[in-house]
Design an enzyme around this catalytic site. Structure first.
Site, PDB file in Angstrom:
ATOM      1  N   ASP A 102       4.059   0.570   0.938  1.00  0.00           N
ATOM      2  CA  ASP A 102       4.738   0.111   2.036  1.00  0.00           C
ATOM      3  C   ASP A 102       4.807   1.412   2.913  1.00  0.00           C
ATOM      4  OD1 ASP A 102       6.522  -0.355   4.225  1.00  0.00           O
ATOM      5  OD2 ASP A 102       8.153  -1.030   3.028  1.00  0.00           O
ATOM      6  N   ALA A 103       4.267   1.060   4.303  1.00  0.00           N
ATOM      7  CA  ALA A 103       4.046   1.973   5.081  1.00  0.00           C
ATOM      8  C   ALA A 103       5.253   2.889   5.811  1.00  0.00           C
ATOM      9  CB  ALA A 103       3.167   1.809   6.615  1.00  0.00           C
ATOM     10  N   GLU A 120      -4.338  -0.637  14.403  1.00  0.00           N
ATOM     11  CA  GLU A 120      -3.649  -2.126  14.511  1.00  0.00           C
ATOM     12  C   GLU A 120      -2.870  -2.403  13.378  1.00  0.00           C
ATOM     13  OE1 GLU A 120      -6.369  -5.047  15.785  1.00  0.00           O
ATOM     14  OE2 GLU A 120      -7.698  -3.403  16.936  1.00  0.00           O
TER      15      GLU A 120
END
Ligand SMILES: C[S@@+](CC[C@H](N)C(=O)[O-])C[C@H]1O[C@@H](n2cnc3c(N)ncnc32)[C@H](O)[C@@H]1O
Length: 257
Positions: A102-103, A120
């Site tokens: 998870d970023a 993006e």
């Protein structure tokens, strides 16, 4: 749905680029990756984090062109598998690895990366500022960040918001320039913003032109009814891109300590 994205976008899930200093023999999407590489400028052996790596095309090209080692992260296990296969097929399996991460919660130590890019990807995150804080933490002092995102260039009304939700699965885009304050507050410096809206508009015109051929392949895979439905979906997305959305590339450096 990976097969659908493979037909529509291949291994690069971002806009194309038509401009100077890139090879006209390359695909427009690869030229956009090269444009971003020219801003990121990692040296051979640099450690790069690719946030929201998609099907892996940009990470593989980055490693091949620069000799940097790349860690690509995505929430999708399917993307991890296909991107890993792409890197092996491209002969850079030793330089590139992909992880399901998870970023907004990076499992990496402070200062683990010399450079980070997010193509993006930030726009899909519920808390973009938290991800940027995490990126700043894992960057070495003076390390470089490059990211690109769609923006809300003209105010969206209810109909356009519905299209954004249905076609991009997004409820909200940032305003052009909205990231500047967030980045400065976190401690990034030398923040530069490049407006690539014209490249987005050219990409959506090209996508419209290539749509009949792509939809023929979609029909072979999933039938005429699905293909016709998806053609409408794609045309609505490209009209929104062309008339309302903008596109920025942001370059910044982490604070020196
Ligand atoms: C439009 S794709 C861009 C892919 C790639 N950067 C490219 O240019 O080809 C968005 C990517 O963001 C990833 N993503 C979305 N939410 C995420 C999260 N919370 N953590 C990590 N990746 C995420 C998706 O899985 C996908 O890989």
């Amino acid at each position: 749905m990976n097969w659908l994205y493979d037909i529509l976008m291949g291994s690069n899930r971002h806009i194309g680029y038509w401009g100077p200093d890139t090879d006209p023999g390359d695909a427009p999407e690869d030229r956009f990756t090269d444009y971003l590489i020219s801003h990121l400028r990692p040296g051979a052996g640099a450690r790069v984090l690719d946030v929201g790596c998609g099907a892996g095309g940009p990470a593989v090209r980055l490693a091949k062109k620069t000799g940097a080692s790349v860690t690509g992260i995505t929430v999708s296990g399917e993307e991890v598998r296909s991107a890993t296969a792409l890197a092996a097929a491209g002969g850079v399996g030793d330089l590139v690895r992909f992880e399901q991460v998870d970023a907004m919660k990076l499992p990496y130590a402070d200062g683990s990366f010399d450079a980070v890019w997010a193509i993006e990807a930030l726009m899909y995150l519920p808390d973009r500022a938290e991800c940027l804080r995490e990126i700043h933490r894992v960057l070495t002092p003076g390390g470089r960040l490059v990211f690109s995102d769609y923006t809300e260039r003209l105010p969206l009304g209810p109909a356009q918001r519905e299209t954004l939700a249905e076609t991009f699965r997004l409820n909200e885009l940032s305003q052009p320039g909205q990231y500047d304050g967030i980045l400065a507050g976190i401690g990034f410096r030398d923040v530069r913003r490049h407006d690539l809206t014209e490249q987005l508009q050219r990409t959506s015109r090209e996508n419209d032109r290539r749509l009949p051929e792509k939809m023929r392949r979609v029909a072979e895979e999933a039938g005429e009814k699905f293909s016709a439905h998806y053609r409408d979906h794609e045309l609505r997305a490209s009209a929104l891109e062309h008339d309302y959305l903008g596109y920025v590339v942001v370059v910044a450096q982490s604070r020196r300590e």
